[in-house]
Motif scaffolding. Structure first.
Motif, PDB file in Angstrom:
ATOM      1  N   GLU A  68     -42.256 -29.762   5.816  1.00 38.78           N
ATOM      2  CA  GLU A  68     -40.999 -29.133   6.190  1.00 38.78           C
ATOM      3  C   GLU A  68     -40.488 -28.193   5.108  1.00 38.78           C
ATOM      4  OE1 GLU A  68     -38.283 -32.265   7.289  1.00 38.78           O
ATOM      5  OE2 GLU A  68     -39.190 -32.425   9.276  1.00 38.78           O
ATOM      6  N   VAL A  69     -39.958 -27.069   5.568  1.00 36.20           N
ATOM      7  CA  VAL A  69     -39.350 -26.090   4.679  1.00 36.20           C
ATOM      8  C   VAL A  69     -37.930 -25.850   5.186  1.00 36.20           C
ATOM      9  CG1 VAL A  69     -39.486 -23.756   3.737  1.00 36.20           C
ATOM     10  CG2 VAL A  69     -41.592 -25.008   4.255  1.00 36.20           C
ATOM     11  N   THR A  70     -36.949 -26.158   4.349  1.00 32.64           N
ATOM     12  CA  THR A  70     -35.549 -25.970   4.699  1.00 32.64           C
ATOM     13  C   THR A  70     -35.086 -24.660   4.084  1.00 32.64           C
ATOM     14  OG1 THR A  70     -35.225 -28.362   4.711  1.00 32.64           O
ATOM     15  CG2 THR A  70     -33.242 -26.986   4.596  1.00 32.64           C
ATOM     16  N   VAL A  71     -34.557 -23.783   4.929  1.00 31.60           N
ATOM     17  CA  VAL A  71     -34.140 -22.453   4.483  1.00 31.60           C
ATOM     18  C   VAL A  71     -32.663 -22.257   4.784  1.00 31.60           C
ATOM     19  CG1 VAL A  71     -34.542 -19.970   4.702  1.00 31.60           C
ATOM     20  CG2 VAL A  71     -36.456 -21.566   5.000  1.00 31.60           C
ATOM     21  N   SER A  72     -31.900 -21.899   3.758  1.00 30.28           N
ATOM     22  CA  SER A  72     -30.498 -21.545   3.940  1.00 30.28           C
ATOM     23  C   SER A  72     -30.393 -20.036   3.830  1.00 30.28           C
ATOM     24  CB  SER A  72     -29.630 -22.200   2.869  1.00 30.28           C
ATOM     25  OG  SER A  72     -29.691 -23.608   2.986  1.00 30.28           O
ATOM     26  N   SER A  73     -29.613 -19.446   4.733  1.00 24.16           N
ATOM     27  CA  SER A  73     -29.474 -17.994   4.742  1.00 24.16           C
ATOM     28  C   SER A  73     -28.073 -17.615   5.192  1.00 24.16           C
ATOM     29  CB  SER A  73     -30.514 -17.360   5.674  1.00 24.16           C
ATOM     30  OG  SER A  73     -30.429 -17.913   6.968  1.00 24.16           O
ATOM     31  N   ALA A  74     -27.700 -16.394   4.878  1.00 22.78           N
ATOM     32  CA  ALA A  74     -26.376 -15.898   5.232  1.00 22.78           C
ATOM     33  C   ALA A  74     -26.223 -15.777   6.748  1.00 22.78           C
ATOM     34  CB  ALA A  74     -26.135 -14.550   4.566  1.00 22.78           C
ATOM     35  N   ALA A  75     -27.320 -15.470   7.428  1.00 25.93           N
ATOM     36  CA  ALA A  75     -27.325 -15.316   8.890  1.00 25.93           C
ATOM     37  C   ALA A  75     -28.673 -15.823   9.397  1.00 25.93           C
ATOM     38  CB  ALA A  75     -27.139 -13.842   9.246  1.00 25.93           C
ATOM     39  N   PRO A  76     -28.793 -16.082  10.696  1.00 27.72           N
ATOM     40  CA  PRO A  76     -30.088 -16.530  11.228  1.00 27.72           C
ATOM     41  C   PRO A  76     -31.202 -15.541  10.878  1.00 27.72           C
ATOM     42  CG  PRO A  76     -28.381 -16.766  12.887  1.00 27.72           C
ATOM     43  CD  PRO A  76     -27.767 -16.005  11.746  1.00 27.72           C
TER      44      PRO A  76
END
Length: 97
Positions: A68-76
């Motif tokens: 699993e790779v969890t990615v946080s971003s400003a927008a989708p």
């Protein structure tokens, strides 16, 4: 403004025990992806580095053991852009977890 104080964990922002205050008001979007082929810390780093280079990405956490790779971003993020980044690192994006 909403703030959070680092409790001294060695994981995360690299502020390791400094008691740093982090603004968490506009967190954005967090998406978990499944990636096949990761087997070690080097794999995690390669995938994280490629995804981190995408516009809008604020944090990436890859775990080889779970794939699993969890990615946080400003927008989708555009899934095809994530797929291309994972491919560039030498792995395969299976899809959202």
């Amino acid at each position: 403004m909403t703030t959070e104080t680092n409790s001294g964990s060695c994981c995360g922002s690299g502020s390791c025990g400094s008691g740093a205050t982090v603004d968490v008001q506009d967190v954005g979007v967090t998406t978990v992806y499944k990636v096949s082929g990761m087997t070690c810390g080097h794999c995690e780093g390669a995938v994280s580095q490629e995804i981190s280079a995408l516009d809008g990405v604020t944090a990436v956490s890859a775990v080889a053991k779970t794939g699993e790779v969890t990615v946080s971003s400003a927008a989708p993020l555009d899934e095809e852009a994530v797929r291309a980044a994972v491919d560039e690192a030498g792995y395969e994006l299976v899809g959202p977890a």
